[in-house]
Write an enzyme that holds these catalytic residues in place. Structure first.
Site, PDB file in Angstrom:
ATOM      1  CD  GLU A 128      -2.530   1.114   2.738  1.00  0.00           C
ATOM      2  OE1 GLU A 128      -3.238  -0.041   2.997  1.00  0.00           O
ATOM      3  OE2 GLU A 128      -2.721   2.197   3.185  1.00  0.00           O
TER       4      GLU A 128
ATOM      5  CD  GLU B 248      -3.781   7.344   5.667  1.00  0.00           C
ATOM      6  OE1 GLU B 248      -2.599   7.024   5.329  1.00  0.00           O
ATOM      7  OE2 GLU B 248      -4.597   6.669   5.975  1.00  0.00           O
TER       8      GLU B 248
END
Ligand SMILES: *[C@@H]1O[C@H](CO)[C@@H](O)[C@H](O)[C@H]1NC(C)=O
Ligand SMILES: *[C@@H]1O[C@H](CO)[C@@H](O)[C@H](O)[C@H]1NC(C)=O
Ligand SMILES: *[C@@H]1O[C@H](CO)[C@@H](O)[C@H](O)[C@H]1NC(C)=O
Length: 504
Positions: free
Chosen positions: A152, A157
């Site tokens: 990932e 974020e």
């Protein structure tokens, strides 16, 4: 996800010119060509919606695309400042509800090392209770997140009103070098498998990028007030770098669609590199994911420690998200484009494993942000409660992350203003694009591990399969699974019935 590590930091701004280490990501191929372009009124046709349970345990209900379009969680904004039709990806801001409706999009295509992803983000969710992200998730059939699914990459974020971006790799055994001259942010952990992968290796951006004398917010309200920015993720065999540029001051090669990172005379926010990782294997077969969840393994867990409880006056994240729909009016992404460039030897593949929303093609509405704000002054996302406690929140937040108090983040909370209203023009006359998004190619149904990092989840490794713990699809297992399609259709049909029932 963010690491609970504290770290001493001093003078992280790399003020001198970037002297490329031998493992420089910039040494990668420069013959990139555009292989996927998610932009304009076709944006959503490149994506499907994940409608399973949130792998990160948020107070969220991920809905299908047509449902989302009908309720204006998805739509298009005709933005006359960027002079473009932009994708709007929002959430339910009307209903009092325990699991707030939101959307989690996955790209139909997959990408491998030798890829540049550019994100032209005009606005991103910034609100207590939210956990927004734009990221990439490996989709190797039968793999387990993050060790064998292809890992990932988290490009964008944060949680709540955090004013800096956290960029993270989650992988199997894999370490990265820490070189303060190679990137501007602060590496939290050299082991990208930290916390059995759920912590991963994060680089926290400074609250402001500092490139060539210019400063640029990387996240938070200041990011939205400046009209966002263009992020570029450069993923090669040598590593992953994340850059940020002002929209109107990108490298000319990037602006013209022929990116050559070697020519970018700027220090990236983040660079994950070094001989301790095979970036072609630890990371592979990535779909692009865009989502906003609420609370859960990160935003929920740090509700008190980050200062959000004090700032909102609400004891739990879940209660706040449930009872304050109006707080999420501005919890939306406005994305002008996502463009994928690949070097010639790494053409994109087709995502065959992601569970798909196969509901009918949606007619996406035109979203008029300006009207929305004009009609209700209290819903500009800058209500007095949030504002009043802003600084206290950030102070606590930083304290939480960095008990030693020496981290280089600065509080750049922007004052309330009307930028959003001003930058979004009335667009009531715009035509409704009929973005046909019928998905006829979905999944072989292989189960794979995943989700994004459970963050501080105690159940690392137990975060098995987000695509099988959704509505009625709990029987997926590795390998081709013809039942999957049937069950997915069944789920879709059931979902459609539920929707129909609600509408009725
Ligand atoms: C990386 O280096 C910076 C600056 O020297 C330091 O503050 C940070 O703690 C280091 N990170 C790790 C994971 O060692
Ligand atoms: C806006 O974009 C269109 C094409 O996308 C172009 O023809 C037009 O000149 C642009 N207008 C401005 C003001 O940049
Ligand atoms: C709010 O909830 C009602 C009842 O479930 C639903 O019909 C409506 O579409 C929801 N509104 C939004 C904006 O999500």
């Amino acid at each position: 996800m963010f690491a609970l590590l504290s770290a001493l930091a001093a003078g992280l701004f790399a003020t001198t010119s970037f002297s490329a280490p031998t493992t420089s990501v910039s040494a990668a191929p420069s013959n990139y060509s555009l292989v996927a372009d998610f932009s304009g009124n076709n944006f959503f046709s490149g994506f499907t919606a994940f409608t399973g349970a949130d792998p990160t345990n948020g107070n969220v209900a991920y809905v299908g695309m047509d449902y989302a379009a009908e309720r204006s969680y998805l739509g298009y904004i005709d933005n006359q400042v960027t002079n473009s039709t932009n994708a709007y990806i929002g959430v339910d801001y009307s209903n009092v509800t325990a699991d707030r409706n939101s959307v989690r999009l996955s790209s139909k295509q997959t990408f491998s090392a030798g890829t540049i992803m550019t994100l032209d983000v005009v606005h991103a969710p910034v609100a207590y209770g939210t956990w927004p992200a734009v990221w990439m998730l490996g989709g190797l059939p039968g793999g387990t997140w993050p060790n064998t699914n292809g890992g990932e990459i988290d490009a964008l974020e944060w949680v709540h009103e955090t004013n800096y971006n956290s960029m993270t790799l989650h992988t199997g055994e894999c370490t990265v070098d820490n070189s303060s001259s190679a990137f501007q942010g602060q590496l939290q952990n050299t082991n990208c498998n930290a916390g059995s992968g759920s912590t991963g290796c994060s680089i926290e951006a400074l609250s402001q990028d500092n490139t060539n004398g210019a400063t640029l917010a990387t996240a938070g309200k200041a990011f939205n007030d400046q009209g966002g920015a263009v992020y570029a993720v450069v993923w090669t065999a040598q590593g992953v770098s994340v850059y940020i540029f002002p929209r109107d001051n990108q490298p000319s090669d990037l602006a013209s669609g022929s990116p050559d990172p070697a020519s970018w005379n700027t220090v990236p926010l983040a660079q994950f590199s070094g001989s301790g990782c095979d970036f072609t294997k630890a990371l592979s077969d990535m779909t692009i994911v865009i989502d906003t969840t609420f609370c859960g393994d990160w935003a929920g867990k740090v509700w008190t420690s980050s200062g959000a409880a004090a700032a909102t006056g609400v004891a739990t994240c879940a209660a706040y998200v449930q009872n304050n729909p109006q707080a999420f009016k501005d919890a939306y992404f406005e994305i002008a484009s996502i463009k994928m460039y690949s070097s010639s030897d790494t053409p994109p593949g087709t995502a065959t494993t992601a569970k798909r929303d196969v509901s009918a093609p949606a007619d996406f509405p035109t979203i008029n942000i300006g009207d929305r704000h004009d009609s209700d002054n209290s819903t500009s996302g800058m209500n007095s409660t949030e504002h009043r406690h802003d600084h206290a929140h950030h102070a606590n937040h930083h304290q939480h992350h960095h008990p030693n108090g020496t981290h280089g983040h600065t509080n750049t909370s922007a004052p309330c203003n009307s930028t959003n209203t001003a930058t979004h023009s009335p667009s009531s006359t715009a035509s409704l694009p009929s973005a046909a998004d019928k998905d006829t190619t979905f999944g072989s149904g292989s189960s794979f591990g995943g989700g994004y990092g459970s963050g501080e989840s105690s159940s690392s490794g137990g975060q098995a399969d987000p695509y099988s713990n959704g509505i009625g699809t709990g029987t997926l297992s590795g390998g081709a699974n013809t039942d999957f399609e049937a069950s997915a259709w069944a789920v879709a049909a059931l979902f459609a019935l539920v929707v129909a029932a609600i509408l009725w």
